[in-house]
Design an enzyme around this catalytic site. Sequence first.
Site, PDB file in Angstrom:
ATOM      1  N   ARG A 104      93.274 111.382  -4.816  1.00 42.92           N
ATOM      2  CA  ARG A 104      94.171 112.462  -5.243  1.00 42.92           C
ATOM      3  C   ARG A 104      95.618 112.029  -5.061  1.00 42.92           C
ATOM      4  O   ARG A 104      96.034 111.675  -3.966  1.00 42.92           O
ATOM      5  CB  ARG A 104      93.893 113.739  -4.432  1.00 42.92           C
ATOM      6  CG  ARG A 104      94.619 114.977  -4.977  1.00 42.92           C
ATOM      7  CD  ARG A 104      94.196 116.223  -4.224  1.00 42.92           C
ATOM      8  NE  ARG A 104      92.765 116.438  -4.360  1.00 42.92           N
ATOM      9  CZ  ARG A 104      92.197 117.016  -5.410  1.00 42.92           C
ATOM     10  NH1 ARG A 104      92.943 117.421  -6.418  1.00 42.92           N
ATOM     11  NH2 ARG A 104      90.899 117.193  -5.448  1.00 42.92           N
ATOM     12  N   THR A 108     101.281 114.762  -7.493  1.00 40.59           N
ATOM     13  CA  THR A 108     100.778 115.641  -8.555  1.00 40.59           C
ATOM     14  C   THR A 108      99.515 116.384  -8.151  1.00 40.59           C
ATOM     15  O   THR A 108      99.145 117.370  -8.780  1.00 40.59           O
ATOM     16  CB  THR A 108     100.464 114.824  -9.817  1.00 40.59           C
ATOM     17  OG1 THR A 108      99.364 113.932  -9.549  1.00 40.59           O
ATOM     18  CG2 THR A 108     101.665 114.004 -10.243  1.00 40.59           C
ATOM     19  N   ASP A 200      82.743 117.089   6.016  1.00 41.25           N
ATOM     20  CA  ASP A 200      83.062 116.002   5.096  1.00 41.25           C
ATOM     21  C   ASP A 200      81.840 115.096   4.966  1.00 41.25           C
ATOM     22  O   ASP A 200      81.483 114.388   5.926  1.00 41.25           O
ATOM     23  CB  ASP A 200      84.268 115.222   5.598  1.00 41.25           C
ATOM     24  CG  ASP A 200      84.758 114.187   4.581  1.00 41.25           C
ATOM     25  OD1 ASP A 200      83.964 113.276   4.243  1.00 41.25           O
ATOM     26  OD2 ASP A 200      85.917 114.283   4.141  1.00 41.25           O
ATOM     27  N   ASP A 203      82.495 111.279   5.697  1.00 40.70           N
ATOM     28  CA  ASP A 203      82.688 110.970   7.098  1.00 40.70           C
ATOM     29  C   ASP A 203      81.370 111.037   7.868  1.00 40.70           C
ATOM     30  O   ASP A 203      81.077 110.189   8.716  1.00 40.70           O
ATOM     31  CB  ASP A 203      83.686 111.942   7.725  1.00 40.70           C
ATOM     32  CG  ASP A 203      85.125 111.611   7.338  1.00 40.70           C
ATOM     33  OD1 ASP A 203      85.376 110.488   6.867  1.00 40.70           O
ATOM     34  OD2 ASP A 203      85.997 112.483   7.505  1.00 40.70           O
TER      35      ASP A 203
END
Length: 209
Positions: A104, A108, A200, A203
């Site tokens: 990401r 933006t 997550d 993870d």
Amino acid sequence: MSTVHVFDHPLITHKLSLMRDKNTGPKEFRELLNEISMLMAYEVTRDLPLEEVEIETPICRTMTKVLQGKKLAIVPILRAGLGMVDGFMSLVPAAKVGHIGLYRDPETLQPVEYYCKLPSDAEEREILLVDPMLATGGSSSAAIGFLKKRGCHNIRLVSLIASPEGVERVQKDHPDVDIFVAGMDSHLNEHGYIVPGLGDAGDRLFGTK
């Protein structure tokens, strides 16, 4: 509008509950993800076409059915999607495997492709795009878009857990892509995590923070 398939098989539900437990370590988490992926692969491929062939058993010649030869490709979204590949390959070992990596952009906030390696005939194959978590839907939607730009149009999205927000995003952006999930959770929290979710997935899969 695409169809959302939520699997309610008792074994999938049971194993998913174990994955959600915060005390489940990386080794067991990986094993459970592999097992659920194999169970999901069984359901996702339920409508593969068959053709009739003649074979000879030890008793006699007979007509029976085999897969028609439809080509499949499994494409995990890096990195958590890697944990779903072996489960699918256990059932469809002839499938080819591609990879898509996204991050990401901090300015933006849009997904950016940093890696994409697909089979040379990917446009001729049915693509099973796999990623354990369908949270905001941004990464999955972007990955589908990248696949379509490369000529792939027969795509299915397979996720372990989805949020209503993520499903809505993918259906809005790609109404032609069916979605298959093991669990549909209630919502996203303020940090974009699925609730109740399992944290997550990347993870927990690889033991990182």
